[in-house]
Design an enzyme around this catalytic site. Structure first.
Site, PDB file in Angstrom:
ATOM      1  N   HIS A 178       0.658  -1.327   0.042  1.00 12.66           N
ATOM      2  CA  HIS A 178       0.085  -0.082  -0.231  1.00 12.66           C
ATOM      3  C   HIS A 178       1.032   1.110  -0.144  1.00 12.66           C
ATOM      4  O   HIS A 178       0.570   2.243  -0.645  1.00 12.66           O
ATOM      5  CB  HIS A 178      -1.055   0.045   1.336  1.00 12.66           C
ATOM      6  CG  HIS A 178      -1.877  -1.208   1.486  1.00 12.66           C
ATOM      7  ND1 HIS A 178      -1.637  -2.188   2.355  1.00 12.66           N
ATOM      8  CD2 HIS A 178      -2.911  -1.300   0.489  1.00 12.66           C
ATOM      9  CE1 HIS A 178      -2.769  -2.979   2.130  1.00 12.66           C
ATOM     10  NE2 HIS A 178      -3.478  -2.610   1.123  1.00 12.66           N
ATOM     11  N   GLN A 212     -17.883  -7.433  -2.240  1.00 13.89           N
ATOM     12  CA  GLN A 212     -16.655  -8.317  -3.096  1.00 13.89           C
ATOM     13  C   GLN A 212     -16.443  -9.834  -2.412  1.00 13.89           C
ATOM     14  O   GLN A 212     -15.661 -10.454  -2.863  1.00 13.89           O
ATOM     15  CB  GLN A 212     -15.459  -7.808  -3.535  1.00 13.89           C
ATOM     16  CG  GLN A 212     -14.596  -7.359  -2.481  1.00 13.89           C
ATOM     17  CD  GLN A 212     -13.476  -6.178  -2.778  1.00 13.89           C
ATOM     18  OE1 GLN A 212     -13.732  -5.079  -3.065  1.00 13.89           O
ATOM     19  NE2 GLN A 212     -12.199  -6.877  -2.730  1.00 13.89           N
ATOM     20  N   VAL A 246       4.915  -5.968  -4.644  1.00 11.59           N
ATOM     21  CA  VAL A 246       5.893  -5.592  -3.446  1.00 11.59           C
ATOM     22  C   VAL A 246       6.052  -6.918  -2.441  1.00 11.59           C
ATOM     23  O   VAL A 246       5.104  -7.588  -2.061  1.00 11.59           O
ATOM     24  CB  VAL A 246       5.836  -4.563  -2.338  1.00 11.59           C
ATOM     25  CG1 VAL A 246       6.861  -4.196  -1.526  1.00 11.59           C
ATOM     26  CG2 VAL A 246       5.544  -3.458  -3.430  1.00 11.59           C
ATOM     27  N   ARG A 264      -4.019  -9.875   4.584  1.00 10.14           N
ATOM     28  CA  ARG A 264      -4.475 -11.236   5.089  1.00 10.14           C
ATOM     29  C   ARG A 264      -3.206 -11.857   5.652  1.00 10.14           C
ATOM     30  O   ARG A 264      -3.294 -13.125   6.471  1.00 10.14           O
ATOM     31  CB  ARG A 264      -5.125 -12.014   3.746  1.00 10.14           C
ATOM     32  CG  ARG A 264      -6.298 -11.603   3.592  1.00 10.14           C
ATOM     33  CD  ARG A 264      -7.009 -12.599   2.466  1.00 10.14           C
ATOM     34  NE  ARG A 264      -8.426 -12.257   2.260  1.00 10.14           N
ATOM     35  CZ  ARG A 264      -8.773 -11.597   1.220  1.00 10.14           C
ATOM     36  NH1 ARG A 264      -7.959 -11.021   0.519  1.00 10.14           N
ATOM     37  NH2 ARG A 264     -10.182 -11.313   1.175  1.00 10.14           N
TER      38      ARG A 264
HETATM   39  P1  AMP Z   1      -6.090  -4.287  -0.704  1.00 14.46           P
HETATM   40  O1  AMP Z   1      -5.963  -3.330   0.590  1.00 14.46           O
HETATM   41  O2  AMP Z   1      -5.419  -5.611  -0.326  1.00 14.46           O
HETATM   42  O3  AMP Z   1      -7.482  -4.371  -1.464  1.00 14.46           O
HETATM   43  O4  AMP Z   1      -5.169  -3.762  -1.783  1.00 14.46           O
HETATM   44  C1  AMP Z   1      -5.154  -2.371  -2.230  1.00 14.46           C
HETATM   45  C2  AMP Z   1      -4.226  -2.128  -3.372  1.00 14.46           C
HETATM   46  O5  AMP Z   1      -2.970  -2.419  -2.904  1.00 14.46           O
HETATM   47  C3  AMP Z   1      -4.700  -2.964  -4.484  1.00 14.46           C
HETATM   48  O6  AMP Z   1      -4.195  -2.002  -5.756  1.00 14.46           O
HETATM   49  C4  AMP Z   1      -3.616  -3.944  -4.403  1.00 14.46           C
HETATM   50  O7  AMP Z   1      -3.061  -4.507  -5.633  1.00 14.46           O
HETATM   51  C5  AMP Z   1      -2.223  -3.475  -3.899  1.00 14.46           C
HETATM   52  N1  AMP Z   1      -1.368  -4.179  -3.150  1.00 14.46           N
HETATM   53  C6  AMP Z   1      -1.658  -5.071  -2.316  1.00 14.46           C
HETATM   54  N2  AMP Z   1      -0.639  -5.938  -2.034  1.00 14.46           N
HETATM   55  C7  AMP Z   1       0.324  -5.475  -2.772  1.00 14.46           C
HETATM   56  C8  AMP Z   1       1.660  -5.808  -2.785  1.00 14.46           C
HETATM   57  N3  AMP Z   1       2.085  -6.859  -2.154  1.00 14.46           N
HETATM   58  N4  AMP Z   1       2.314  -5.329  -3.918  1.00 14.46           N
HETATM   59  C9  AMP Z   1       1.948  -4.127  -4.386  1.00 14.46           C
HETATM   60  N5  AMP Z   1       0.520  -3.738  -4.331  1.00 14.46           N
HETATM   61  C10 AMP Z   1      -0.335  -4.369  -3.603  1.00 14.46           C
END
Ligand code: AMP
Length: 309
Positions: free
Chosen positions: A37, A61, A179, A190
């Site tokens: 993030h 979702q 990342v 998670r």
């Molecule tokens: P989330 O909070 O999991 O819905 O993710 C929010 C945003 O962060 C989304 O665009 C994800 O693809 C991105 N994201 C989550 N984990 C990673 C990661 N390890 N590397 C890059 N982007 C990430």
């Protein structure tokens, strides 16, 4: 940094910013911030006068048997992270603000055909409709010039790009590198729900992808089926890890390929205990050979972290 939870308040604030000629960069999230993030926040911070991050665990979702109730939440930690990254506004609406009438689902939803059939779409029916709907709403609320998404969720990025294009939404969708932790595990909110033993076992996902990358780059393999089997076989060596899928698909259409050519996505999903994890790598095969993009490690140099499409 401002914490805003009402749509009308956010609109007022952003209308004023745009009126002063500021461009708005937007990072949609579900919170429990980690370095993935942060990388998106930095990418937006580097390019826009006003940076908005949304924090909304979108119930639309999640399937009925999924982990909505167990999804990690950490508002005070997230506030500190976003402030440290120079975010201007954290938009954290309650469910009733986004979906008046919830738990009745909204009458209007957004559905992207085709791209959502396979990979996570098969195991999570309705998931991408929930994603496309909430992202459409958030883009309508925030009105950013650019929205930043991680390539960790490669199918989600493809779906959002397609949706933005099909609906002529006035936003540039930018994909940023995946990342990873130092031991290769892709960062995910998670991961907080993994026990120490599960956390250790989960590194097999990255080892599987690496084995696939070696096969393609050092071994010259171009057969998608053999690549798929090698990745899948490594993932089945861990007792605590249950492979859901390992697929080799064209990066743009997400349809299965037989031969590695052009840009190909190797995507995996696995259950580790009660936690469902996804990961991927992109293979570029051309006349010069093959290059594999497995993402970046934590604390990468801040320049060039996020490539425009
Ligand atoms: P989330 O909070 O999991 O819905 O993710 C929010 C945003 O962060 C989304 O665009 C994800 O693809 C991105 N994201 C989550 N984990 C990673 C990661 N390890 N590397 C890059 N982007 C990430």
């Amino acid at each position: 940094m401002d914490l805003i939870d009402r749509i009308a308040d956010l609109r007022k604030r952003l209308d004023a910013a745009r009126g002063e000629g500021r461009t708005v960069g937007f990072v949609p999230t579900m919170g429990a911030f980690h370095e993935g993030h942060r990388s998106l926040m930095r990418a937006a911070r580097g390019r826009h006068e006003t940076v908005v991050v949304s924090l909304f665990v979108n119930p639309l979702q999640f399937g009925p048997e999924e982990d909505l109730d167990r999804y990690p939440r950490d508002l005070s930690g997230d506030l500190a992270v976003a402030a440290a990254e120079g975010v201007d506004i954290l938009f954290a609406p309650p469910v009733a603000e986004m979906y008046p009438g919830w738990p009745a689902p909204p009458a209007t939803t957004v559905s992207v055909a085709g791209l959502t059939d396979g990979l996570c779409g098969s195991a999570r029916p309705g998931h991408f409709d929930g994603v496309a709907t909430v992202v459409t709403k958030l883009l309508a609320i925030v009105g950013p010039s650019t929205a930043y998404f991680g390539r960790k969720d490669a199918q989600q990025l493809a779906v959002v790009r397609r949706m933005a294009g099909d609906l002529c939404l006035p936003v540039d969708v930018v994909g940023c590198p995946l990342v990873r932790e130092a031991d290769g595990l892709a960062l995910s909110s998670r991961n907080r729900n993994l026990s120490p033993a599960e956390r250790e076992a989960a590194t097999v996902i990255h080892r599987g992808l690496r084995a696939g990358a070696d096969l393609v780059v050092a071994g010259g393999e171009r057969d998608a089926g053999r690549l798929r089997r090698v990745v899948a076989n490594v993932l089945t060596t861990e007792e605590l890890v249950r492979l859901e899928y390992a697929e080799v698909v064209a990066a743009d259409t997400l349809t299965a390929v037989d031969v590695l050519d052009g840009e190909v996505l190797v995507a995996v999903a696995a259950r580790v205990g009660g936690v469902r994890l996804i990961d991927n790598m992109t293979v570029h095969v051309g006349a010069e050979g093959a290059v594999v993009d497995l993402g970046v490690g934590v604390a990468p140099d801040r320049e060039g972290l996020c490539a425009a499409r």
